[in-house]
Design a protein around this motif. Structure first.
Motif, PDB file in Angstrom:
ATOM      1  N   ALA A  47       0.825  -1.212   0.000  1.00 50.32           N
ATOM      2  CA  ALA A  47       0.000   0.000   0.000  1.00 50.32           C
ATOM      3  C   ALA A  47       0.858   1.261   0.000  1.00 50.32           C
ATOM      4  N   ALA A  48       1.997   1.205   0.702  1.00 49.64           N
ATOM      5  CA  ALA A  48       2.867   2.386   0.801  1.00 49.64           C
ATOM      6  C   ALA A  48       3.584   2.666  -0.508  1.00 49.64           C
ATOM      7  N   ASP A  49       3.840   1.633  -1.295  1.00 48.90           N
ATOM      8  CA  ASP A  49       4.474   1.794  -2.609  1.00 48.90           C
ATOM      9  C   ASP A  49       5.726   2.682  -2.537  1.00 48.90           C
ATOM     10  N   GLY A  50       6.580   2.403  -1.552  1.00 50.12           N
ATOM     11  CA  GLY A  50       7.830   3.148  -1.421  1.00 50.12           C
ATOM     12  C   GLY A  50       7.766   4.379  -0.544  1.00 50.12           C
ATOM     13  N   CYS A  51       6.593   4.777  -0.121  1.00 52.66           N
ATOM     14  CA  CYS A  51       6.452   5.944   0.752  1.00 52.66           C
ATOM     15  C   CYS A  51       6.953   5.593   2.150  1.00 52.66           C
ATOM     16  N   VAL A  52       7.779   6.479   2.720  1.00 54.05           N
ATOM     17  CA  VAL A  52       8.290   6.270   4.075  1.00 54.05           C
ATOM     18  C   VAL A  52       7.908   7.478   4.922  1.00 54.05           C
ATOM     19  N   PHE A  53       7.296   7.214   6.059  1.00 50.40           N
ATOM     20  CA  PHE A  53       6.900   8.267   6.992  1.00 50.40           C
ATOM     21  C   PHE A  53       7.993   8.410   8.043  1.00 50.40           C
ATOM     22  N   ASP A  54       8.470   9.653   8.234  1.00 48.84           N
ATOM     23  CA  ASP A  54       9.517   9.844   9.245  1.00 48.84           C
ATOM     24  C   ASP A  54       9.239  11.010  10.187  1.00 48.84           C
ATOM     25  N   SER A  55       8.008  11.528  10.142  1.00 47.27           N
ATOM     26  CA  SER A  55       7.619  12.579  11.085  1.00 47.27           C
ATOM     27  C   SER A  55       6.273  12.167  11.702  1.00 47.27           C
ATOM     28  N   ALA A  56       5.682  13.039  12.479  1.00 48.03           N
ATOM     29  CA  ALA A  56       4.477  12.703  13.246  1.00 48.03           C
ATOM     30  C   ALA A  56       3.381  12.090  12.382  1.00 48.03           C
ATOM     31  N   ILE A  57       2.889  10.929  12.833  1.00 48.90           N
ATOM     32  CA  ILE A  57       1.813  10.249  12.106  1.00 48.90           C
ATOM     33  C   ILE A  57       0.635   9.975  13.029  1.00 48.90           C
ATOM     34  N   GLN A  58      -0.515   9.880  12.384  1.00 46.27           N
ATOM     35  CA  GLN A  58      -1.743   9.467  13.045  1.00 46.27           C
ATOM     36  C   GLN A  58      -2.114   8.111  12.454  1.00 46.27           C
ATOM     37  N   VAL A  59      -2.423   7.140  13.295  1.00 45.97           N
ATOM     38  CA  VAL A  59      -2.759   5.791  12.835  1.00 45.97           C
ATOM     39  C   VAL A  59      -4.163   5.428  13.307  1.00 45.97           C
ATOM     40  N   THR A  60      -4.962   4.900  12.392  1.00 43.81           N
ATOM     41  CA  THR A  60      -6.301   4.420  12.712  1.00 43.81           C
ATOM     42  C   THR A  60      -6.375   2.949  12.320  1.00 43.81           C
ATOM     43  N   LEU A  61      -6.834   2.109  13.236  1.00 41.49           N
ATOM     44  CA  LEU A  61      -6.919   0.667  13.006  1.00 41.49           C
ATOM     45  C   LEU A  61      -8.299   0.159  13.403  1.00 41.49           C
ATOM     46  N   ILE A  62      -8.893  -0.649  12.543  1.00 38.71           N
ATOM     47  CA  ILE A  62     -10.165  -1.299  12.860  1.00 38.71           C
ATOM     48  C   ILE A  62      -9.952  -2.800  12.703  1.00 38.71           C
ATOM     49  N   PHE A  63      -9.971  -3.490  13.836  1.00 36.59           N
ATOM     50  CA  PHE A  63      -9.792  -4.932  13.854  1.00 36.59           C
ATOM     51  C   PHE A  63     -11.154  -5.602  13.772  1.00 36.59           C
ATOM     52  N   LYS A  64     -11.261  -6.604  12.902  1.00 35.22           N
ATOM     53  CA  LYS A  64     -12.511  -7.354  12.744  1.00 35.22           C
ATOM     54  C   LYS A  64     -12.255  -8.813  13.101  1.00 35.22           C
ATOM     55  N   PHE A  65     -13.158  -9.376  13.892  1.00 33.26           N
ATOM     56  CA  PHE A  65     -13.037 -10.753  14.362  1.00 33.26           C
ATOM     57  C   PHE A  65     -14.233 -11.581  13.918  1.00 33.26           C
ATOM     58  N   PRO A  66     -14.020 -12.881  13.702  1.00 31.00           N
ATOM     59  CA  PRO A  66     -15.140 -13.749  13.313  1.00 31.00           C
ATOM     60  C   PRO A  66     -16.187 -13.801  14.425  1.00 31.00           C
ATOM     61  N   ARG A  67     -17.399 -13.928  14.022  1.00 29.20           N
ATOM     62  CA  ARG A  67     -18.492 -14.034  14.992  1.00 29.20           C
ATOM     63  C   ARG A  67     -18.510 -15.422  15.620  1.00 29.20           C
TER      64      ARG A  67
END
Length: 142
Positions: A47-67
């Motif tokens: 997904a990053a396709d070579g992009c590198v983050f080296d300063s302040a980042i915000q991360v959002t994660l949504i985990f999905k689990f089987p019922r």
């Protein structure tokens, strides 16, 4: 502002709990972690396709689990009382740790210390959804 988003399909595995195997050697308790981490690294790097983050980042994660089977009636229909949010193990902080370390191992972020904001959710899959995690990294200093 630069951002990337990705989705990794699979069983989310926590990182952090270790067990002693002898001679001072400790290994991860989750046997699923190596496979999960490899999937994360591949999907995040792609997904990053070579992009590198080296300063302040915000991360959002949504985990999905089987019922669970108990979420369905005898006809296979989801019960109206079936929960949306997963409030049982694994711990959300250990799930996040696995993803943040995978971002670092993928070379997409310099170090997980640059994450100044982290939002995460644990949910059960809705009909038609697959278990896994969807994530977004936003560079806030560009």
């Amino acid at each position: 502002m630069i951002s990337i988003s990705w989705e990794t399909i699979g069983d989310p595995a926590p990182q952090g709990s270790k067990r002693h195997v002898g001679n001072g050697v400790m290994i991860e308790s989750s046997k699923k972690l190596p496979i999960w981490r490899e999937q994360l690294i591949n999907d995040i790097a792609h997904a990053a396709d070579g992009c590198v983050f080296d300063s302040a980042i915000q991360v959002t994660l949504i985990f999905k689990f089987p019922r669970l089977k108990s979420h369905f009636n005898s006809k296979g229909k989801m019960k109206p009382t079936a929960p949306v949010y997963k409030t049982t193990a694994p711990d959300i902080d250990k799930l996040c740790r696995a993803v943040l370390d995978a971002m670092t191992l993928a070379g997409v972020i310099r170090d997980d210390a640059i994450c100044y904001s982290l939002e995460a959710q644990k949910m059960y899959c809705q009909p038609g959804e697959s278990p896994g995690v969807s994530g977004t990294i936003i560079d806030l200093e560009i």
